[in-house]
Structures are given as structure tokens and as C-alpha cells.
Design a protein around this motif. Structure first.
Motif, PDB file in Angstrom:
ATOM      1  N   TRP A 245      13.764   9.980   3.907  1.00  0.00           N
ATOM      2  CA  TRP A 245      14.461  11.293   4.788  1.00  0.00           C
ATOM      3  C   TRP A 245      15.646  11.229   4.186  1.00  0.00           C
ATOM      4  N   SER A 246      16.378  12.526   4.164  1.00  0.00           N
ATOM      5  CA  SER A 246      17.788  12.765   3.735  1.00  0.00           C
ATOM      6  C   SER A 246      18.588  12.009   4.615  1.00  0.00           C
ATOM      7  N   GLY A 247      19.545  11.073   4.132  1.00  0.00           N
ATOM      8  CA  GLY A 247      20.298  10.206   4.680  1.00  0.00           C
ATOM      9  C   GLY A 247      19.713   8.964   5.155  1.00  0.00           C
ATOM     10  N   GLY A 248      18.554   8.709   4.777  1.00  0.00           N
ATOM     11  CA  GLY A 248      17.832   7.560   5.149  1.00  0.00           C
ATOM     12  C   GLY A 248      18.123   6.092   4.404  1.00  0.00           C
ATOM     13  N   GLN A 249      17.541   5.231   4.501  1.00  0.00           N
ATOM     14  CA  GLN A 249      17.561   3.949   3.815  1.00  0.00           C
ATOM     15  C   GLN A 249      16.288   3.114   3.550  1.00  0.00           C
ATOM     16  N   SER A 250      16.071   2.876   2.257  1.00  0.00           N
ATOM     17  CA  SER A 250      14.967   2.049   2.118  1.00  0.00           C
ATOM     18  C   SER A 250      15.330   0.572   2.602  1.00  0.00           C
ATOM     19  N   GLY A 251      14.755  -0.134   3.216  1.00  0.00           N
ATOM     20  CA  GLY A 251      15.108  -1.238   3.830  1.00  0.00           C
ATOM     21  C   GLY A 251      14.169  -2.461   3.169  1.00  0.00           C
ATOM     22  N   GLN A 252      14.620  -3.813   3.709  1.00  0.00           N
ATOM     23  CA  GLN A 252      13.961  -4.978   3.359  1.00  0.00           C
ATOM     24  C   GLN A 252      12.823  -5.453   4.320  1.00  0.00           C
ATOM     25  N   ASN A 253      12.162  -4.459   4.661  1.00  0.00           N
ATOM     26  CA  ASN A 253      11.078  -4.533   5.656  1.00  0.00           C
ATOM     27  C   ASN A 253       9.650  -4.477   5.008  1.00  0.00           C
ATOM     28  N   PHE A 254       8.729  -5.066   5.836  1.00  0.00           N
ATOM     29  CA  PHE A 254       7.351  -4.903   5.167  1.00  0.00           C
ATOM     30  C   PHE A 254       6.760  -3.607   5.150  1.00  0.00           C
ATOM     31  N   SER A 255       6.263  -3.150   3.956  1.00  0.00           N
ATOM     32  CA  SER A 255       5.466  -1.981   3.809  1.00  0.00           C
ATOM     33  C   SER A 255       4.085  -2.009   3.140  1.00  0.00           C
ATOM     34  N   SER A 256       3.093  -1.924   3.987  1.00  0.00           N
ATOM     35  CA  SER A 256       1.681  -1.931   3.747  1.00  0.00           C
ATOM     36  C   SER A 256       1.531  -1.208   2.291  1.00  0.00           C
ATOM     37  N   PHE A 257       2.068   0.073   2.334  1.00  0.00           N
ATOM     38  CA  PHE A 257       1.745   0.929   1.341  1.00  0.00           C
ATOM     39  C   PHE A 257       2.195   0.517  -0.113  1.00  0.00           C
ATOM     40  N   ILE A 258       3.565  -0.094   0.050  1.00  0.00           N
ATOM     41  CA  ILE A 258       4.256  -0.771  -1.440  1.00  0.00           C
ATOM     42  C   ILE A 258       3.455  -2.301  -1.594  1.00  0.00           C
TER      43      ILE A 258
END
Length: 482
Positions: A245-258
Motif C-alpha cells: 500500500w502507498s506509504g506502507g512498509q515491508s516488515g520482518q514478519n512471517f509471510s506464508s506467500f513469500i
């Protein structure tokens, strides 16, 4: 609402489009905020008894009410006035004076008191990771929290008697589990084990924070996921992922898709391009009135960073994203058509004029701020929105594309994806379209997530990895209604 008989009582009617903040324990005061732009907001103290409203901040800045002290004499709030990052302030309701009570090298995202005020819990966004401090208010000292190898505590809560704490602990390589912790005996108990029993924990990878230099010398942070099997002798394909999302942030959290993609041999670089939150307000504002330009160039430089890694096949790098990240995918295939080898667009914006004109009612308090960042779609400046909308430039797309969309999406309408697929199809480019009839903005039903992830993987295996499969003929579009 009275929880004995469920009888509601009106405390405040929001006719002016404020964001509602915390309510004091005695129900005398309410914190309200009003967005000025995507970063800044005014903060108000509203007296529910005499209906008086007092503005707390004196200067324009980002201000957010966090919690009232248990005795109702003060409001704690975060602000970034005079600073790159948000810090914690205390507003004395009687004197009207504000004092700084806590500052860190990163954004303080939130703070609250336990029921009787024994502890104050503070959340800090530390380099795309959630860090929690629990302070004993009587001493001003932080208590020791349980620790776990390769995991962090991501959320805490307290029992009413404040003797027990529940918390979630997880990491980029494991989903969060729920625990309870006795603050006196230091004993803890794990209540859940949410990782699917068919998954070997050792097969999941830990994210790594990296930084690279963009086209203009600006340092760009990103989260890198490298497959276990990747090496200089066994190079793997890769994907650049934009913020969702605009202004969002990719974090060091769990992502099942990734993790699913990485497990199947794809490296993923989640780019926090300029305009992302968490790295200071100057960085956050860098994409204002500049979407689809410098933020896109940051993603291209992310691709170049990937290509320079010895374990990456530099001839097999695609781009993936959802919502705003889907926009970045289409902008990349449209405005830099030779940079990426494939595109994965999950419910991405492709026509900014239509998207901004169809803002849902619950975004009303934020609408003017979005217009300041992107341009008012009902003004003469909307010509710029057309220029940065991939839908009007689909003739430039030359690489294979898969589009996934929910037909009930209120933010990015189905027509966005319908039209982008039709436009790209005219170029003789392989296009796959997966439409979920029972989904909105994002796929929440487990069976749909499985279908969506599987279809993306199948597409990537054929068009990026180059495995044998059934590729779509040029100009052919495979459309699925699910």
C-alpha cells in the motif's frame, strides 16, 4: 455499550470526519485527530461533558493519541514535530502543558497503560521489526521479557489483576504463537502451535535486512529472502516485491506467500522504496506527487542489486505486488518494459482517476490527504494521474503477466483488472487472469489463498523459471472465475 444488557449509549457523534482515538477510563475525555496530509494530523482533546474541543499540537506534525493515564489526568500521544521519527509526549489536561517522555532512534508506534497503570507498554518500529518495551511505572524501568532464538515478541496483553501477561512470539521464518507468562514466577506456557504439521520448520528461511544505493544515491532498505538451495553453483530466479500500500512498509514478519515462493526456489526482495513508512518522515514524503517515477526506479535498482548477487540468475528476475504493489508491477511493465521478465499483479491500481474517485466512505477522513499526495482526480491536475496510470499505456507491455482479482473489491474495482488484461492481451503477450467471485481487497478464504498462490507459482515456473509446462500462446488469455 453496557455488556450486561447490551444497551448502547451515544457518547460522541462524529459528524466532522475525525479519526477516533482513545477514551479516558472515566469517559470524560476523548482524543480526536484530523488528517492534514498523509503524514501530518491535528490532535484534539474533546470534553464529553461540556462538548469543548482543545487542539493539543501547536505546530503541523504527525500527532496520534495513544492512551489516557488510568487516573484520567493526562493523555499520552506520539508526534514527530521537529524530528524525523515519532516520539512519545504527555499532555497534562489541567495545565495544558506537553512534555516529552520517551524517544528512540525509530518510530514509536503506540503506547498504552495496563488496567491499573502498573505497566506501560510501548511498540517501536525498529528497522521493519516490531520491538516491545514494558515499563514498570513505579520504577520507570523496563521489565525483562521472555526471549526466543530467531523470534521476537510481537504483541502483549495483561490480565485484569496484572499478574499475567499473554504475548505472541514469531519471526520471518515462523508464524506467531500465543503464550501466557506469569510475571511473578517467570513461568511461561505455549498455548498454540499454528504451523501446519506437514511443514518442516527447517524448510523456512529467515529474512535479512539489506540496503542498496538507488539511482540518485539514496539508500533503500529491503527485506531479502534467499532460498536454502540458492548458491553460486545453483543460481535461482528472483522477484522484486513492492510495498502493498502507498506509504506502507515491508516488515520482518512471517509471510506464508513469500515462504511458499522461496521454498519453491524463488528469491524475494521486498523493497521499501521511497515513500515507505518507518524510515523517517523525509523518506516517507519522497514519493508525494511522484508515484510511478522515483519509487519505481528504486524497485529497478532493487532488481539490479539482485542481479549482482552470486546466487541469483540475473536473466530471470520478475516483479510482484498487491494493491499499490500491484500498481508498481504494472508501472514496471509499462514504463520500464525491458527491466523485468514477468509481472504478477494482485488487485493492483491501474487507473488512478477512477480509483481516487471511488474512495469508499470509511476513507472519507483520509480523502483530502490522499488528494494532496496524489492529486485531486476532479481537478485539472488529473492529467498527471492519467500519465501515471498503466491502463492508458498498455501498448508498452511486452512481458508475460498474471492478474488476480476479487470481484467484490471496493478499493480496486474489478473493472481495473478486466481492462488491464484486455489491454495487454492486444499486444500478443501471454496473460493469465484469475478472478475470485467471493473475495474483496485481498484473499482471506483459505481455499482461495491456496488457489491463488498455486496459480502464481505455476505461472512463474513456466515464464520465469523456464520449467516445462503449458505456456500460454502469445496473445492468448487464460481467464478463470473461481
Amino acid at each position: 455499550m453496557d455488556f450486561l444488557d447490551y444497551r448502547p449509549q451515544l457518547l460522541y457523534q462524529n459528524d466532522e470526519g475525525y479519526d477516533i482515538g482513545p477514551l479516558s477510563k472515566d469517559q470524560k475525555y476523548l482524543a480526536l485527530s484530523k488528517s492534514l496530509n498523509t503524514n501530518d494530523s491535528n490532535l484534539f482533546l474533546y470534553n464529553l461533558e461540556n462538548k469543548e474541543k482543545t487542539q493539543i499540537n501547536k505546530e503541523q506534525s504527525a500527532n496520534n493519541g495513544q492512551d489516557f493515564t488510568p487516573d484520567g489526568t493526562a493523555l499520552y500521544y506520539t508526534t514527530d514535530f521537529g524530528n524525523e521519527f515519532s516520539y512519545l509526549m504527555k499532555y497534562d489536561i489541567t495545565t495544558g502543558e506537553s512534555t516529552k517522555v520517551m524517544e528512540r532512534d525509530w518510530d514509536i508506534m503506540g503506547s498504552y497503560f495496563t488496567k491499573d497503570g502498573t505497566y506501560q507498554v510501548t511498540y517501536i518500529n525498529e528497522d521493519a521489526k516490531n520491538v516491545i518495551e514494558v515499563m514498570e511505572t513505579a520504577t520507570g524501568k523496563n521489565i525483562d521479557l521472555p526471549s526466543f532464538p530467531n523470534m521476537d515478541i510481537t504483541n502483549v496483553g495483561f490480565s485484569d489483576d496484572e499478574n499475567m501477561m499473554r504475548f505472541y512470539a514469531g519471526g520471518s521464518q515462523t508464524p506467531s504463537n500465543l503464550y501466557v507468562y506469569d510475571l511473578e514466577t517467570k513461568e511461561q506456557k505455549q498455548l498454540t502451535n499454528v504451523l501446519n504439521t506437514e511443514i518442516d520448520q527447517n524448510d523456512l528461511v529467515s529474512a535479512e535486512v539489506i540496503r542498496y544505493e538507488s539511482f540518485d544515491g539514496l539508500e533503500i532498505p529491503a527485506i531479502y529472502y534467499k532460498p536454502h538451495q540458492a548458491s553460486e553453483a545453483n543460481k535461482v530466479p528472483a522477484l522484486v516485491s513492492g510495498t502493498w500500500w502507498s506509504g506502507g512498509q515491508s516488515g520482518q514478519n512471517f509471510s506464508s506467500f513469500i515462504q511458499y515462493l522461496v521454498n519453491h526456489g524463488y528469491a524475494v526482495l521486498a523493497v521499501n522504496n521511497r515513500g515507505s513508512s518507518g524510515y523517517g518522515k523525509s523518506f516517507y514524503k519522497m514519493d508525494d506527487l511522484n508515484h510511478g517515477d522515483k519509487d519505481l526506479k528504486d524497485c529497478v535498482e532493487g532488481k539490479n542489486w539482485l542481479a549482482s548477487q552470486p546466487e541469483i540468475d540475473s536473466d530471470k528476475i520478475g516483479i510482484i505486488g498487491g494493491s499499490y504493489g500491484g500498481y508498481m508491477t504494472m508501472a514496471a511493465l509499462t514504463y520500464t518494459p525491458e527491466e523485468f521478465d514477468v509481472g504478477v499483479n494482485l488487485f493492483g491500481v491501474t487507473n488512478w482517476i477512477r480509483t481516487l474517485r471511488s474512495i469508499p466512505p470509511w476513507w472519507e477522513s483520509f480523502k483530502d490527504a490522499l488528494y494532496l499526495e496524489l492529486v485531486n482526480p476532479n481537478s485539472a491536475d488529473s492529467v498527471r494521474l492519467r500519465a501515471i496510470s498503466p491502463l492508458f499505456h498498455t501498448d508498452k507491455v511486452t512481458k508475460p503477466l498474471i492478474v488476480l482479482q476479487g470481484s467484490k473489491d471496493p478499493r480496486v474495482l474489478q473493472v481495473e483488472s478486466d481492462e488491464i488484461v484486455a489491454g495487454v492481451k492486444k499486444n500478443g503477450v501471454p496473460v493469465e487472469y484469475v478472478l475470485f467471485e467471493d473475495e474483496g481487497h485481498g484473499f482471506v478464504k483459505k481455499e482461495n489463498q491456496i488457489e491463488a498462490y498455486s496459480r502464481v507459482l505455476q505461472f512463474l515456473d513456466v515464464y520465469l523459471k523456464g520449467d516445462e509446462g503449458t505456456p500460454i500462446k502469445d496473445g492468448e488469455s487464460i481467464e478463470s472465475d473461481i
